[in-house]
Design a protein around this motif. Structure first.
Motif, PDB file in Angstrom:
ATOM      1  N   ASP A   1       9.058  -5.608  -5.838  1.00  0.00           N
ATOM      2  CA  ASP A   1       7.600  -5.617  -5.648  1.00  0.00           C
ATOM      3  C   ASP A   1       7.229  -5.001  -4.301  1.00  0.00           C
ATOM      4  N   TYR A   2       7.971  -5.388  -3.250  1.00  0.00           N
ATOM      5  CA  TYR A   2       7.628  -4.909  -1.909  1.00  0.00           C
ATOM      6  C   TYR A   2       8.077  -3.460  -1.678  1.00  0.00           C
ATOM      7  N   ILE A   3       9.107  -3.046  -2.390  1.00  0.00           N
ATOM      8  CA  ILE A   3       9.494  -1.626  -2.330  1.00  0.00           C
ATOM      9  C   ILE A   3       8.363  -0.761  -2.872  1.00  0.00           C
ATOM     10  N   ASP A   4       7.832  -1.135  -4.042  1.00  0.00           N
ATOM     11  CA  ASP A   4       6.727  -0.377  -4.650  1.00  0.00           C
ATOM     12  C   ASP A   4       5.501  -0.373  -3.734  1.00  0.00           C
ATOM     13  N   LYS A   5       5.190  -1.550  -3.178  1.00  0.00           N
ATOM     14  CA  LYS A   5       4.025  -1.658  -2.299  1.00  0.00           C
ATOM     15  C   LYS A   5       4.236  -0.837  -1.025  1.00  0.00           C
ATOM     16  N   GLY A   6       5.450  -0.902  -0.478  1.00  0.00           N
ATOM     17  CA  GLY A   6       5.768  -0.171   0.748  1.00  0.00           C
ATOM     18  C   GLY A   6       5.685   1.329   0.550  1.00  0.00           C
ATOM     19  N   ILE A   7       6.182   1.818  -0.587  1.00  0.00           N
ATOM     20  CA  ILE A   7       6.122   3.260  -0.878  1.00  0.00           C
ATOM     21  C   ILE A   7       4.672   3.709  -0.987  1.00  0.00           C
ATOM     22  N   GLN A   8       3.833   2.909  -1.670  1.00  0.00           N
ATOM     23  CA  GLN A   8       2.418   3.251  -1.815  1.00  0.00           C
ATOM     24  C   GLN A   8       1.719   3.310  -0.452  1.00  0.00           C
ATOM     25  N   GLU A   9       1.978   2.298   0.403  1.00  0.00           N
ATOM     26  CA  GLU A   9       1.344   2.251   1.725  1.00  0.00           C
ATOM     27  C   GLU A   9       1.825   3.416   2.599  1.00  0.00           C
ATOM     28  N   ALA A  10       3.117   3.714   2.537  1.00  0.00           N
ATOM     29  CA  ALA A  10       3.670   4.796   3.358  1.00  0.00           C
ATOM     30  C   ALA A  10       3.089   6.145   2.951  1.00  0.00           C
ATOM     31  N   LEU A  11       2.935   6.357   1.641  1.00  0.00           N
ATOM     32  CA  LEU A  11       2.345   7.617   1.164  1.00  0.00           C
ATOM     33  C   LEU A  11       0.864   7.697   1.530  1.00  0.00           C
ATOM     34  N   LYS A  12       0.179   6.550   1.444  1.00  0.00           N
ATOM     35  CA  LYS A  12      -1.241   6.512   1.768  1.00  0.00           C
ATOM     36  C   LYS A  12      -1.482   6.866   3.233  1.00  0.00           C
ATOM     37  N   THR A  13      -0.580   6.401   4.106  1.00  0.00           N
ATOM     38  CA  THR A  13      -0.755   6.638   5.551  1.00  0.00           C
ATOM     39  C   THR A  13       0.063   7.817   6.060  1.00  0.00           C
ATOM     40  N   ASN A  14       0.774   8.487   5.138  1.00  0.00           N
ATOM     41  CA  ASN A  14       1.617   9.646   5.503  1.00  0.00           C
ATOM     42  C   ASN A  14       2.658   9.275   6.559  1.00  0.00           C
ATOM     43  N   ASP A  15       3.212   8.070   6.412  1.00  0.00           N
ATOM     44  CA  ASP A  15       4.239   7.585   7.345  1.00  0.00           C
ATOM     45  C   ASP A  15       5.611   7.946   6.771  1.00  0.00           C
ATOM     46  N   ILE A  16       6.100   9.132   7.115  1.00  0.00           N
ATOM     47  CA  ILE A  16       7.346   9.644   6.536  1.00  0.00           C
ATOM     48  C   ILE A  16       8.547   8.777   6.922  1.00  0.00           C
ATOM     49  N   SER A  17       8.547   8.293   8.172  1.00  0.00           N
ATOM     50  CA  SER A  17       9.672   7.499   8.644  1.00  0.00           C
ATOM     51  C   SER A  17       9.839   6.228   7.824  1.00  0.00           C
TER      52      SER A  17
END
Length: 566
Positions: free
Chosen positions: A213-229
């Motif tokens: 669940d948190y992997i999916d949420k983390g990927i969505q948030e990272a893409l939304k904020t363009n946080d590549i790291s």
């Protein structure tokens, strides 16, 4: 062109900061041209290079000193401690000295936070925790809730590193909820970091559904904020999740993708080693041994280079040693065993990871025997070279050191085992009914609870301790308080003062004492698995039981059971 304007802006800022005040005396307006914390943060963040960031911070410090402005001096010291790595502790100490005893919202808490972060990066987790605790107290006293929760989060990271996953997860979730409820304080960097910490904790505690669940949420948030790291980290965790789900080809694909992203954005070698390790394990579990060996060798190279020992990666050497043995490559066997011994000793020196020590992984006697066989075979085959002899001598010295350590460890464990048995017998021979403790109550600190309430709760706790309910039921502070007809605040204070532990450790200690009694008296229980014993005495899993058992007794339950049978 952009770089020119940034540098021009820097020159203007520098001019404002360092020019003396001509024809002016100190007055109520003396600090007007100095920047506050957030303004200084923005100006520094705008500089394209660390050297410029340092010069701006230093200029701000000079100006604040001229104006005798302690708060803005502290701001400058804080940013100097962040960007001047060679003097970061000195600047943090200066910050603490000038703000100690003052009621600033951020200080001296941020100074202790900086010192804690430095120690954390060095792997000195004990000192890091001490500094975090001091900083937490300061932040709480000065009413800085956000900073307090940030420090609590850092302490949660330490708990997670130490294997106390459940406690760490509670802290991470509290921080996540706080950020969700306070969107003005919620930055993408903070939020993604919390999601990352939760994912890590769930992965390593085998809570894979929550991790997913948190992997999916983390990927969505990272893409939304363009946080590549941070996106690269979640891609790696996705690969790990697929490995544990036995989807090996998908795991390899995600791990390779995550590895490439890490190498492009911010190459952290230990993170690359984790990718290589799980790729190797995926190939290994598919029976593709030669492909797996290439990745295990990559892990070996990185571990030798960084000496940043992540416990799970140590298993790499089990595979490398086995492969060398199968190929009859004696020199490589020695090399990998030597590396294993050295890295494992580094891991134990940290005194953080509650995992098996080197004597449990490789019995000293077996290592010495293996060494002798290797030496005999090398001599017989006449493959000895000067380099090989040197390696063997070094290896022998290491073995002697390890053997000495092993014998000492064995002696200490034996003493702890005997003392545990003796304590258990003493408790059996001194079982007394609850006695009037009113005299003792008055000797304790005043905790602002009526004396009769304290005595009633202690009597009920006594009955609770003499029962075995704590081993059959999952208790929280609230549920036990309800069962004892009191409130959780009273119960928490009474346990802390009269039992000298917090609630979680109080329950754990009861369960460990119960486990010791049961194992000593019930021979059939000793035949259970550690997981089954853990569940029998009230723990959720084998890991939390073993950690609590070791914390209270100094030995692991497996050692205790083994020596009961001798």
């Amino acid at each position: 062109m952009i770089r020119k304007y940034s540098f021009l802006g820097y020159l203007l800022i520098l001019f404002v900061f360092v020019q003396p005040l001509r024809g002016q005396t100190k007055s109520s307006n003396s600090a007007q041209d100095l920047l506050d914390f957030n303004e200084l943060k923005e100006v520094i963040a705008a500089q394209p290079e660390d050297s410029l960031k340092l010069e701006v911070a230093q200029a701000s410090l000079d100006k604040a000193r001229y104006r005798l402005d302690t708060l803005r001096m502290a701001n400058a010291y804080y940013f100097l401690s962040k960007f001047n790595r060679s003097n970061q502790l000195r600047y943090a100490d200066s910050l603490i000295v000038i703000t100690k005893g003052k009621s600033y919202e951020r200080y001296p808490a941020l100074g202790y936070l900086r010192k804690g972060n430095v120690r954390y990066e060095e792997g000195n987790y004990k000192e890091a925790l001490e500094f975090y605790l001091i900083a937490s107290k300061s932040a709480k006293e000065n009413g800085n809730e956000l900073l307090y929760l940030k420090l609590k989060f850092n302490i949660g990271l330490l708990k997670n590193t130490a294997g106390e996953r459940e406690e760490a997860q509670a802290i991470f979730l509290e921080y996540l909820n706080f950020l969700d409820q306070n969107p003005k304080l919620k930055t993408s960097n903070l939020y993604n970091r919390v999601l990352f910490a939760l994912t890590d904790s769930y992965i390593y505690s085998n809570q894979f559904n929550l991790a997913e669940d948190y992997i999916d949420k983390g990927i969505q948030e990272a893409l939304k904020t363009n946080d590549i790291s941070i996106y690269s980290n979640f891609v790696v965790y996705s690969g790990m999740y697929k490995y544990f789900s036995k989807n090996y080809n998908q795991a390899i694909d995600s791990l390779e993708k995550g590895k490439n992203l890490i190498q492009k954005s911010d190459e952290v070698k230990t993170r690359i080693a984790i990718c290589d390790y799980y790729i190797a394990r995926s190939y290994q579990d598919q029976g593709k041994v030669e492909q797996s060996m290439q990745y295990f060798k990559n892990v070996d190279r990185i571990l030798k280079e960084t000496e940043d020992v992540i416990p799970e990666l140590i298993d790499t050497y089990d595979y490398l040693i086995a492969d060398s043995k199968a190929k009859k490559n004696l020199e490589k066997q020695i090399e990998y065993i030597n590396t294993l011994l050295r890295l494992d000793s580094i891991r134990h020196a940290n005194q953080i990871y509650l995992t098996k020590n080197i004597n449990e992984r490789y019995d000293t006697v077996e290592l010495i025997s293996e060494k002798e066989k290797l030496i005999d075979q090398l001599q017989h085959d006449k493959f000895l070279k000067e380099e090989t002899i040197t390696i063997l001598i070094v290896f022998l010295v290491i073995l002697i050191i390890v053997a000495t350590y092993g014998f000492r460890k064995s002696y200490v464990n034996k003493r702890r085992f005997l003392r545990l048995l003796e304590d258990q017998k003493t408790k059996e021979s001194n079982l007394l009914d609850f006695v009037d403790i009113s005299a003792n109550i008055s000797k304790k600190q005043d905790i602002d609870i009526p004396k009769d309430v304290i005595e009633t709760v202690l009597k009920k706790l006594h009955n609770f301790e003499n029962s075995t309910k704590f081993s059959k039921k999952h208790y929280t502070l609230n549920s036990l308080a309800k069962e004892l007809n009191t409130n959780s605040a009273y119960l928490s204070k009474i346990i802390n003062v009269y039992k000298n532990v917090n609630f979680a450790n109080y329950l754990n200690n009861l369960r460990i004492d119960f486990a010791v009694d049961e194992l000593a008296s019930n021979k059939s229980l000793r035949s259970y698995t550690i997981k089954a014993i853990a569940e029998e005495v009230g723990f959720k899993n084998a890991q939390s039981f073993s950690s609590a058992f070791y914390k209270k007794t100094g030995i692991y339950p497996s050692y205790f059971i083994k020596h009961l049978e001798i």
